[in-house]
Design an enzyme around this catalytic site. Structure first.
Site, short mmCIF file in Angstrom:
data_model
loop_
_atom_site.label_atom_id
_atom_site.label_comp_id
_atom_site.label_asym_id
_atom_site.label_seq_id
_atom_site.Cartn_x
_atom_site.Cartn_y
_atom_site.Cartn_z
N LYS A 115 0.82 -1.21 -0.01
CA LYS A 115 -0.05 0.14 -0.01
C LYS A 115 0.77 1.16 -0.06
CE LYS A 115 -4.57 -1.51 1.43
NZ LYS A 115 -5.57 -1.22 2.52
N LYS A 197 -3.99 -11.00 -7.16
CA LYS A 197 -5.25 -11.17 -6.58
C LYS A 197 -6.46 -10.35 -6.99
CE LYS A 197 -5.79 -8.70 -2.58
NZ LYS A 197 -5.97 -8.25 -1.17
N LYS A 200 -10.62 -4.81 -5.26
CA LYS A 200 -11.37 -3.60 -5.39
C LYS A 200 -10.90 -2.54 -6.19
CE LYS A 200 -13.21 -4.32 -0.67
NZ LYS A 200 -12.68 -3.89 0.61
P1 TYM Z 1 -10.86 -6.28 2.79
O1 TYM Z 1 -11.70 -5.35 2.93
O2 TYM Z 1 -9.57 -5.97 1.82
O3 TYM Z 1 -11.16 -7.82 2.17
C1 TYM Z 1 -12.28 -8.36 2.95
C2 TYM Z 1 -12.28 -9.79 2.86
O4 TYM Z 1 -12.36 -10.26 1.73
C3 TYM Z 1 -11.08 -11.23 1.43
N1 TYM Z 1 -10.69 -10.89 0.19
C4 TYM Z 1 -10.39 -11.92 -0.80
N2 TYM Z 1 -10.59 -13.46 -0.72
C5 TYM Z 1 -10.16 -13.96 -1.71
N3 TYM Z 1 -9.91 -13.58 -2.89
C6 TYM Z 1 -9.59 -12.34 -2.78
N4 TYM Z 1 -9.22 -11.85 -4.15
C7 TYM Z 1 -9.79 -11.37 -2.11
N5 TYM Z 1 -9.82 -10.23 -1.72
C8 TYM Z 1 -10.07 -9.82 -0.54
C9 TYM Z 1 -10.00 -10.73 2.58
O5 TYM Z 1 -9.12 -11.63 2.91
C10 TYM Z 1 -10.85 -10.36 3.75
O6 TYM Z 1 -11.34 -11.40 4.55
N6 TYM Z 1 -7.77 -5.82 6.87
C11 TYM Z 1 -9.08 -6.32 6.47
C12 TYM Z 1 -10.54 -5.79 6.87
C13 TYM Z 1 -10.37 -5.82 8.49
C14 TYM Z 1 -10.48 -7.26 9.13
C15 TYM Z 1 -10.68 -7.01 10.48
C16 TYM Z 1 -10.78 -8.61 8.91
C17 TYM Z 1 -10.08 -5.04 9.58
N7 TYM Z 1 -10.25 -5.78 10.80
C18 TYM Z 1 -10.83 -7.86 11.49
C19 TYM Z 1 -10.96 -9.49 9.77
C20 TYM Z 1 -10.92 -9.26 10.80
C21 TYM Z 1 -9.17 -5.99 4.94
O7 TYM Z 1 -8.67 -5.00 4.38
O8 TYM Z 1 -9.97 -6.82 4.21
#
Ligand code: TYM
Length: 334
Positions: A115, A197, A200
Site C-alpha cells: 500500500k 489477487k 477492489k
Molecule cells: P478487505 O476489505 O480487503 O477484504 C475483505 C475480505 O475479503 C477477503 N478478500 C479475498 N478473498 C479471496 N480472494 C480475494 N481476491 C480477496 N480479496 C479480499 C479478505 O481476505 C477479507 O477477508 N484488513 C481487512 C479488514 C479487516 C478485518 C478486521 C478482517 C479489518 N479488521 C478484523 C478480519 C478481522 C481488509 O482490508 O479486508
C-alpha cells in the site's frame, strides 16, 4: 464464549466496490458459519481512511456494504452487523495495543509495503499501524475464529502475537483467535492476470467481477478471462487462469476441483468460461435482488444500525474495561 457459543469476528473495508473475491473468500463463509457462532461483522470504516477518501462517497459505500452483508444472507437480528466507527472501543484498544507492538513487527507487513508503494504520496502512520487496529477489532470481542481470505493471514499472525504478549504480561486477558479459510475461494485471482489477487482497486475493470455487476457484464468479463494455450481443463500450477476459474466454480457450487475437472472434460475453453460466468451470475442474482429491496427500507436499516452498535459497544466495553484495569488506568468514579 457468549452463552454457549464461541465468538466469531470479521470485517471488510468500505473502500471500492465489493468483488467476487471478497464474496467467495469471506462473505459467503460468514453466512455458512453464522449459525454456529456468536458473530460480529463490522464495516471497518476506521481502516478505510488510511487512504484518502471522499467523505460522501465513503458514507455511501459503508451503508451499501452493511446492506450487502444482510443481502448476502446474514440475519441482523442474530448477527451483530455494525459500523466500526460507532464503537469507540476499537480506537481505544488499538492505542493500548500499539504500546505492545514492535516497529520491527510492523515493518514486516507485506500489505503495508504494497500500500505504501501504491500511495507513495500519503504514507501515514495509520497505514503503518493498521494491523494493530485490526488486532484490536478481533481481540475486543474475544473472538475465537476469524474467517478471512488468505491475504489477511499475516495480520492474523500479528494479532495472535500481540495477544500472547499481552497475556504473558497480564494473565489471560485475550482469547487467542484462529483464522478460518474456506476450502476454495480463499484467494481469487484477477481475471486478467491470474498471478495477481482480484482486488477492489484494480484499474482494469475486466479484472474484477463486482458483486453488483449485472448478468451481461459478468458474462462479458468471464468471456474475456485470460487462460492459456494448453487447451486442457485441469487443476495445476502451470495453468493459473484455468485453476482460478475452477476455484471460482468450486466456491460457488461446493464441488471439489476433481469433480469440476471431470464435468468439463473434453469441453473447450469458451464453453467452460461461459459455464463459470453463468454460475457466478446465478450465485449473485439473489444477493443483488435482496440488496435492491433492502436499500429502499431506510427505517429498517437505521434500526439495525442503532441496535447493533449498542450491542457491539456493550461487549467491546467489557473487554476494554478489563484491559484498562490491567494496564493500570485509574477506575472511573460512578
Ligand atoms: P478487505 O476489505 O480487503 O477484504 C475483505 C475480505 O475479503 C477477503 N478478500 C479475498 N478473498 C479471496 N480472494 C480475494 N481476491 C480477496 N480479496 C479480499 C479478505 O481476505 C477479507 O477477508 N484488513 C481487512 C479488514 C479487516 C478485518 C478486521 C478482517 C479489518 N479488521 C478484523 C478480519 C478481522 C481488509 O482490508 O479486508
Amino acid at each position: 464464549m457468549i452463552g454457549d457459543k464461541k465468538i466469531l469476528f470479521s470485517g471488510m473495508q468500505a473502500t471500492g466496490n465489493l468483488t467476487l473475491g471478497n464474496y467467495l473468500g469471506a462473505l459467503k463463509n460468514w453466512v455458512s458459519l453464522s449459525d454456529q457462532y456468536e458473530c460480529f461483522y463490522s464495516v471497518v470504516d476506521l481502516h478505510s481512511i488510511t487512504v484518502r477518501q471522499n467523505p460522501a462517497e465513503l458514507r455511501k459505500r459503508a451503508r451499501n456494504l452493511l446492506t450487502l452483508y444482510i443481502a448476502a444472507g446474514l440475519d441482523p437480528e442474530k448477527n451483530c452487523i455494525y459500523y466500526q466507527s460507532h464503537v469507540s472501543g476499537h480506537a481505544e484498544l488499538s492505542w493500548i495495543l500499539c504500546c505492545f507492538t514492535y516497529m520491527g513487527e510492523l515493518n514486516r507487513m507485506t500489505q503495508f509495503k504494497d500500500k505504501a508503494k501504491k500511495h507513495s504520496d500519503n504514507i501515514n502512520a495509520g497505514l503503518y499501524t493498521y494491523p494493530v487496529l485490526m488486532a484490536a477489532d478481533i481481540l475486543l470481542y474475544q473472538a475465537d475464529v476469524v474467517p478471512v481470505g488468505s491475504d489477511q493471514m499475516q495480520h492474523l499472525e500479528i494479532t495472535r502475537d500481540i495477544a500472547q504478549r499481552f497475556n504473558s504480561i497480564y494473565g489471560d486477558v485475550f482469547t487467542i483467535p484462529e483464522a478460518y479459510l474456506g476450502k476454495s475461494g480463499a484467494r481469487i485471482m484477477s481475471l486478467q492476470d491470474p498471478s495477481k489477487k482480484m482486488s477492489k482497486s484494480d484499474e482494469n475493470v475486466n479484472a474484477s467481477v463486482y458483486l453488483l455487476d449485472d448478468r451481461d457484464t459478468i458474462l462479458r468479463k468471464f468471456k474475456r478471462a485470460v487462460t492459456d494455450s494448453m487447451a486442457s481443463i485441469s487443476y495445476n500450477e502451470e495453468q493459473p487462469g484455468i485453476r482460478n476459474l475452477l476455484d471460482i466454480y468450486c466456491a460457488c457450487t461446493q464441488k471439489t476441483p476433481e469433480e469440476a475437472v471431470k464435468e468439463f472434460d473434453q469441453k473447450g475453453y469458451g464453453e467452460f468460461k461461459m459455464a463459470v460466468g453463468e454460475t457466478v451470475a446465478d450465485t449473485l442474482a439473489p444477493v443483488q435482488k435482496r440488496f435492491e429491496e433492502l436499500s429502499k427500507d431506510k427505517e429498517y436499516l437505521d434500526k439495525i444500525i442503532k441496535e447493533n452498535a449498542e450491542k457491539a459497544g456493550y461487549y467491546a466495553g467489557k473487554t476494554l474495561r478489563k484491559v484498562q484495569k490491567k494496564v493500570g488506568f485509574p477506575e472511573r468514579i460512578r
